[in-house]
Design an enzyme around this catalytic site. Sequence first.
Site, PDB file in Angstrom:
ATOM      1  N   LYS A 190      23.912  -2.297 -26.622  1.00 48.19           N
ATOM      2  CA  LYS A 190      24.160  -3.398 -27.550  1.00 48.19           C
ATOM      3  C   LYS A 190      23.241  -3.222 -28.758  1.00 48.19           C
ATOM      4  O   LYS A 190      22.077  -2.823 -28.594  1.00 48.19           O
ATOM      5  CB  LYS A 190      23.873  -4.724 -26.834  1.00 48.19           C
ATOM      6  CG  LYS A 190      24.295  -5.985 -27.586  1.00 48.19           C
ATOM      7  CD  LYS A 190      23.989  -7.229 -26.733  1.00 48.19           C
ATOM      8  CE  LYS A 190      24.422  -8.526 -27.385  1.00 48.19           C
ATOM      9  NZ  LYS A 190      24.134  -9.710 -26.541  1.00 48.19           N
TER      10      LYS A 190
ATOM     11  N   SER B 135      28.143 -12.782 -26.347  1.00 46.28           N
ATOM     12  CA  SER B 135      27.952 -12.018 -27.567  1.00 46.28           C
ATOM     13  C   SER B 135      28.010 -10.495 -27.366  1.00 46.28           C
ATOM     14  O   SER B 135      28.172  -9.769 -28.335  1.00 46.28           O
ATOM     15  CB  SER B 135      26.590 -12.359 -28.163  1.00 46.28           C
ATOM     16  OG  SER B 135      25.544 -11.972 -27.285  1.00 46.28           O
TER      17      SER B 135
ATOM     18  N   SER C  31      26.005 -14.142 -22.251  1.00 50.40           N
ATOM     19  CA  SER C  31      26.460 -13.095 -23.167  1.00 50.40           C
ATOM     20  C   SER C  31      26.751 -11.750 -22.515  1.00 50.40           C
ATOM     21  O   SER C  31      27.280 -10.855 -23.173  1.00 50.40           O
ATOM     22  CB  SER C  31      25.449 -12.900 -24.293  1.00 50.40           C
ATOM     23  OG  SER C  31      25.608 -13.910 -25.257  1.00 50.40           O
TER      24      SER C  31
END
Lengths: 493, 494
Positions: free
Chosen positions: B80, B155, B179
Amino acid sequence: MTNRPTTKTFSTWEAVIGIETHVELSTKSKMFCGCPANIPDEPNTACCPVCLALPGALPVPNEQAIEGIVTIGTALGCTINESSLFYRKNYFYPDLPKNYQISQYTFPVCEFGSLDVEVDGTSTTIGITRVHMEEDTGKSSHVGGGDGRIHDADHTLLDFNRAGVPLVEIVTEPDIRSPEQARAYGAELQRIMLALGVSDAKLETGSMRFDANVSVRRVGTETLGTRTETKNVNSLRSLQRAIAFEIDRQVDVLEDGGVIVQETRHWNEDTGATSSMRTKEESEDYRYFQDPDLLPLEVSVQWRDRIKASLPELPAQMRARFRGAGVDAATAEILADSPDLAGLFETAVAGGAPGKLIGNWLTGEVIAWSRREEIDVSESDLTAEHLIELATMMNDGKLSSTAGKDVLTAVMAGEGTPNEIAVARDLLQVSDEGAILEAVDTVLADNPDAVDKIAAGDSKPIGFLMGQVMRHMGGKADPTVVQQILRDRTRGE
Amino acid sequence: MADLADLTIAEAGVGLRRGEFSSVDLLDAVTRRASITEAQLHAYLTLDGQGARMAAESADAAFADGKDVGPLQGIPIALKDNMCTKGVTTTASSQILAGWKPPYDATVVQRLKAAGAVLTGKTNLDEFAMGSSTENSAYGETRNPWNPNHVPGGSSGGSAATVAVGSAFGSLGSDTGGSIRQPAALCGVVGMKPTYGLVSRYGLIAFASSLDQIGPFSRSVADSAVILDAIAGWDHYDSTSIDGPVPNLAGSLETGVKGLKIGIVTELMGEGIDPQVKAAVSTTATQLASAGAELIEVSLPSSEYALSAYYLIAPAECSANLARFDGVRYGHRAQVEGTAEDMMAHSRAEGFGPEVIRRILLGTYALSAGYYDAFYGQAQRVRTLVRNDFAAAYEKVDVLISPTSPTTAFRVGERAADPIAMYYSDVCTIPSNLSGDPAISVPIGVDDAGLPIGFQIMAPALGEEILYQVASAVESMAGFTQRAALASSEVVAP
């Protein structure tokens, strides 16, 4: 605005003063990262992701700094909290990398201490509210302006070497009543920091700095007046002057029917005045909250006790001990304030030298030589053994007190041991009774008139005879011995 | 033969060690898959082709030398883009960090490298991990690999999508309020949030420090345990990391659920949960009971307030965490005349997107003098209640279960204008962040629209072993083998 003397205002007004002191700890590394805390001259060379607040970096507390603050708190008689909390103090400033400072709020490391200060022989206990741990900011240099302040600068340079250096804040109760007391408090606190070895406590470089909270009230009233906080106080003298100015200013405002505005004020050393920086309305809401990156700070009872047990002697204790060794309060303070002098004094006295004499030498000839030659005492050739030797020679009557001082100075200049110098300079006194007796008898035989007068009860000629004997012996007889023998001889006639 | 890009880490590991293919072959496979899918998906922000190739070659060289540091050696893994990678652009999907190259590796990155992993690149996210759809990215949204008209969740939408589509074998995400788990559910992969403190946060660009936790995405429960094992453990650089032994993660994968007490959370099976999601979760729960687990209905009364508490605590922490982005030392700097303060304010206004600004303002307000007690203080008290609820529940049961997300993947744009509806996406996942306990999402099926459904398992702190034990049982009972539409070989570049 008239500037009336502070002494005058005290007849009807009373000052209430509290001091916040920031002390940079001289730890090996910074508070929350491994960068050196000893700030290098070259800007931005002691920085890392943590102290530059790069994205993703996290703080890790420095154990040596915690040891430092616990040491300070212990010396100030504080309660050491077993568990204390780090908070974030939020405000935006270009030299504050995270735009929040890691500090403490509720539950600081140390609370409820006190410090005794003495002014003109009167001792006062100043309460210590709290001693808490935080981190220093970077440094802004405002360039292009006249006086280095931000208002007329055209740009600002930032140096983050200082960012994250461990900082201890020491907050007093509003127990201080005069500028002189404030100065005495600042001086004593500085001595303690030096004695503990936790900071170089230099006011001129800002490794120790003061903020003064000042309010005034009518003598006899209990309620506190509105206070101002004065910043940029960079010396003990400024601390005293800034507070005196602020007291006068506030009294003037109140006597003219005005009100004091709660505000932060800036001390200007050159003009000798404070000026408004920001009022309470303009002041920041710091939005303190517990720092989620840090666990509660635990100081175990064992750790606390170990620090307490290894606490060095404090300046007040040392001064008391020196007074006990025979010196007066002023001398004790000078000696205790100088590790070099204190060390020489202690070793010499421990070696049997009389405290009063050593104290006088150290605070007299030794300091005078050091200043004149611009050489530190520690850089001179003087040792405690020299002092002991010299004191013994004095005690044995081998040197006059004037000669003793000359020898001391020569020792410092590296001319040799006291005895070597006394011999080389032919300063040794004769205290051998046989030689003196012989000279006395010769002088008495040569001066029968004087002898008669003395026998008739007139002691004046004794001085004349003393002079004659000393001249006879080339000035090197021990006057005490000469006088004793003269008296014995004339009385015996 | 199946495309190498569709293998699990375990399968790939076997092939690597048998010499059937090389790490470079695996990298080529995921790179090819990315080249086919990225135009539609936009899961990656940065592909580090050169770095990945060097890592793959060195993994192959290690195998040739007989050196084997463990199951991730030679495996392509995605990160990420809120985890710092030395010399590789790291943006947190924000304009304020456009082009920023960190001078250091996050601890998880160091550990993956040490484990021999091949780091493919950086995946898209909601800006600063604030969002539940990966639509809040300054660099454009990521789409759902099962249906590109839908969001992948967020996210960590990019990290979920890469694993679902086969452009990485596994990936790391960060989970502050769900997330990792929610996008895993929406993308049909396994997503796991470890116990708070089990994985170092050093180098993770902080959103809400007391809630953020890094964890793995994978195509199997076993792979999840393998990745977690590589990154877990105490780190000197994170004071909140747990200084203690790491749970035995893979130890109980095959032991089943017989005799376990499993609590189904009533509050998370009621109103607001899509009926198809609810039905699928109930079916799996029944299967667990058939396999010998004791199913117990458990109440977490405070979960009703958890969402509200979360949306005070997380913004409050982010308001301070994001204060460092000021244009002074790095990142976007506004070109304005005036004071330093003007420059900082403009840099932030220009650099941050609307959701980030919304949360900073919310958090600043919640911490303000006079409001602190009513908002932040109250939220912290609710957090304590949530913890107490979980503690009471774990007195009675070994693990808790619920849906991961109240719905399957929603359409792109559907909730973009309605923050509250968007925030509600995290209702099932937020309680575990507030309690700091581990939780995992395992795919169990699809709804009528063919979109995946996630099943959440929650365990007490450091209960990763039992968490994986139950997750493994759920995985085999659900028998979910369907693959995302975009991962199928018929897909061609548009």
